[in-house]
Write a protein that holds these residues in place. Structure first.
Motif, PDB file in Angstrom:
ATOM      1  N   GLU A  62      -8.679 -28.273 -45.428  1.00 55.44           N
ATOM      2  CA  GLU A  62      -8.394 -28.649 -46.693  1.00 55.44           C
ATOM      3  C   GLU A  62      -6.754 -28.087 -47.124  1.00 55.44           C
ATOM      4  O   GLU A  62      -6.174 -28.452 -48.088  1.00 55.44           O
ATOM      5  N   SER A  63      -6.514 -27.001 -46.348  1.00 53.39           N
ATOM      6  CA  SER A  63      -5.141 -26.423 -46.621  1.00 53.39           C
ATOM      7  C   SER A  63      -4.172 -27.254 -45.891  1.00 53.39           C
ATOM      8  O   SER A  63      -2.934 -26.589 -45.888  1.00 53.39           O
ATOM      9  N   LEU A  64      -4.504 -27.991 -44.894  1.00 51.49           N
ATOM     10  CA  LEU A  64      -3.548 -28.557 -43.960  1.00 51.49           C
ATOM     11  C   LEU A  64      -2.517 -29.389 -44.632  1.00 51.49           C
ATOM     12  O   LEU A  64      -2.466 -30.194 -45.564  1.00 51.49           O
ATOM     13  N   ALA A  98     -14.535 -31.630 -35.219  1.00 48.98           N
ATOM     14  CA  ALA A  98     -14.473 -32.918 -35.736  1.00 48.98           C
ATOM     15  C   ALA A  98     -15.893 -33.580 -36.193  1.00 48.98           C
ATOM     16  O   ALA A  98     -16.057 -34.443 -36.859  1.00 48.98           O
ATOM     17  N   VAL A  99     -16.788 -32.507 -35.904  1.00 50.09           N
ATOM     18  CA  VAL A  99     -18.254 -32.930 -36.200  1.00 50.09           C
ATOM     19  C   VAL A  99     -18.562 -32.607 -37.481  1.00 50.09           C
ATOM     20  O   VAL A  99     -19.827 -32.955 -38.193  1.00 50.09           O
ATOM     21  N   ARG A 104     -13.724 -34.137 -41.903  1.00 51.09           N
ATOM     22  CA  ARG A 104     -13.268 -35.436 -41.873  1.00 51.09           C
ATOM     23  C   ARG A 104     -12.850 -35.834 -43.105  1.00 51.09           C
ATOM     24  O   ARG A 104     -11.774 -36.629 -43.094  1.00 51.09           O
ATOM     25  N   GLN A 105     -13.551 -35.521 -44.395  1.00 46.87           N
ATOM     26  CA  GLN A 105     -13.050 -36.104 -45.323  1.00 46.87           C
ATOM     27  C   GLN A 105     -11.686 -35.607 -45.875  1.00 46.87           C
ATOM     28  O   GLN A 105     -10.750 -36.245 -46.423  1.00 46.87           O
ATOM     29  N   ALA A 106     -11.498 -34.461 -45.768  1.00 48.44           N
ATOM     30  CA  ALA A 106     -10.018 -34.106 -45.738  1.00 48.44           C
ATOM     31  C   ALA A 106      -9.003 -34.721 -45.196  1.00 48.44           C
ATOM     32  O   ALA A 106      -8.118 -35.020 -45.927  1.00 48.44           O
ATOM     33  N   LEU A 107      -9.410 -34.637 -43.745  1.00 47.75           N
ATOM     34  CA  LEU A 107      -8.095 -35.601 -43.005  1.00 47.75           C
ATOM     35  C   LEU A 107      -8.279 -36.946 -43.316  1.00 47.75           C
ATOM     36  O   LEU A 107      -7.116 -37.580 -43.331  1.00 47.75           O
ATOM     37  N   ILE A 184     -21.595 -38.187 -37.645  1.00 52.57           N
ATOM     38  CA  ILE A 184     -20.520 -38.577 -38.405  1.00 52.57           C
ATOM     39  C   ILE A 184     -19.418 -39.378 -37.601  1.00 52.57           C
ATOM     40  O   ILE A 184     -18.766 -38.728 -36.796  1.00 52.57           O
ATOM     41  N   ALA A 185     -19.073 -40.512 -37.993  1.00 49.79           N
ATOM     42  CA  ALA A 185     -17.818 -41.215 -37.346  1.00 49.79           C
ATOM     43  C   ALA A 185     -17.881 -41.308 -35.973  1.00 49.79           C
ATOM     44  O   ALA A 185     -16.839 -41.066 -35.708  1.00 49.79           O
TER      45      ALA A 185
END
Ligand code: CDP
Length: 216
Positions: A62-64, A98-99, A104-107, A184-185
């Protein structure tokens, strides 16, 4: 909508190299979504954390705030980490974090921002299935696990990492298994994907096949 070509596939299928060349040829922007996962892994490793730590991974994602240099260099807090993020250990940590859905949502938010005129070529695992499901061309690029391990082995040697082929093969299988098996994904071809096996093809031939599919 701005057109997108998605290129998804397992580790070391050649998708990055192919995506860069297709983008160049068409004058499109290029998104390496794996870099974002690797950057989060890098932040965790620097903080002495591990990809399995969900709370830490979500905070890092989220802070990336990734920055890119003029030649595609990857910067993290002003430091060029282009070489360091390619380490095999970072790829492994990336697949572990990545799981987590919130990671994933943030990226995905960062990935959507890369869709700019005149077009985008995006490579990863879920570009065609989750992030850009309306893409007019979705490529699924594969090759046998042996061919991919040998490719990755050569790449890492060239980058100056000291590696063993068996270790690469083992890590690659572990990563494939986790990427394809997660809830997920998961890595899988989109229903309308264009399948390409890169094993018997040169990079140039693979690029030509993608361009031919795009022009159809
Ligand atoms: O270069 P390589 O194919 O080995 O890996 P990468 O594309 O840099 O991605 C590293 C890891 O990030 C993968 O093993 C996936 O677990 C994760 N990833 C993902 O989950 N979704 C994406 N769109 C891209 C990468």
């Amino acid at each position: 909508a701005v057109p997108v070509i998605t290129i998804d596939g397992p580790t070391a299928s050649g998708k990055g190299t192919v995506a860069v060349l297709v983008a160049k040829k068409l004058g499109f922007h290029y998104l390496d979504s794996g870099v974002l996962y690797r950057l989060v892994a890098m932040k965790l490793v620097q903080a002495g954390e591990d990809g399995a730590n969900e709370a830490a991974a979500v905070r890092a994602a989220e802070s990336l705030d990734p920055q890119f240099g003029p030649e595609g260099q990857v910067l993290l807090e002003g430091v060029d980490v282009s070489a360091d993020i390619r380490a095999d250990g970072i790829g492994l940590q990336a697949s572990r974090l990545a799981v987590h859905p919130a990671v994933r949502q943030a990226l995905n938010v960062i990935q959507h921002r890369a869709r700019r005129a005149p077009g985008l070529v995006a490579d990863g695992r879920d570009m065609g299935t989750v992030v850009f499901p309306d893409a007019p061309l979705k490529v699924f690029l594969t090759a046998s696990v042996q061919a991919r391990a040998e490719r990755r082995y050569k790449q890492l040697l060239e980058k100056g990492f000291s590696v063993k082929l068996e270790k690469i093969l083992h890590d690659l299988q572990e990563r494939d298994h986790r990427d394809a098996g997660r809830a997920i994904a998961p890595l899988k071809p989109a229903a309308d994907a264009f399948w390409l096996d890169s094993a018997g093809l040169t990079i140039g031939e693979t690029v030509e096949k993608v361009l031919a599919a795009w022009q159809q």
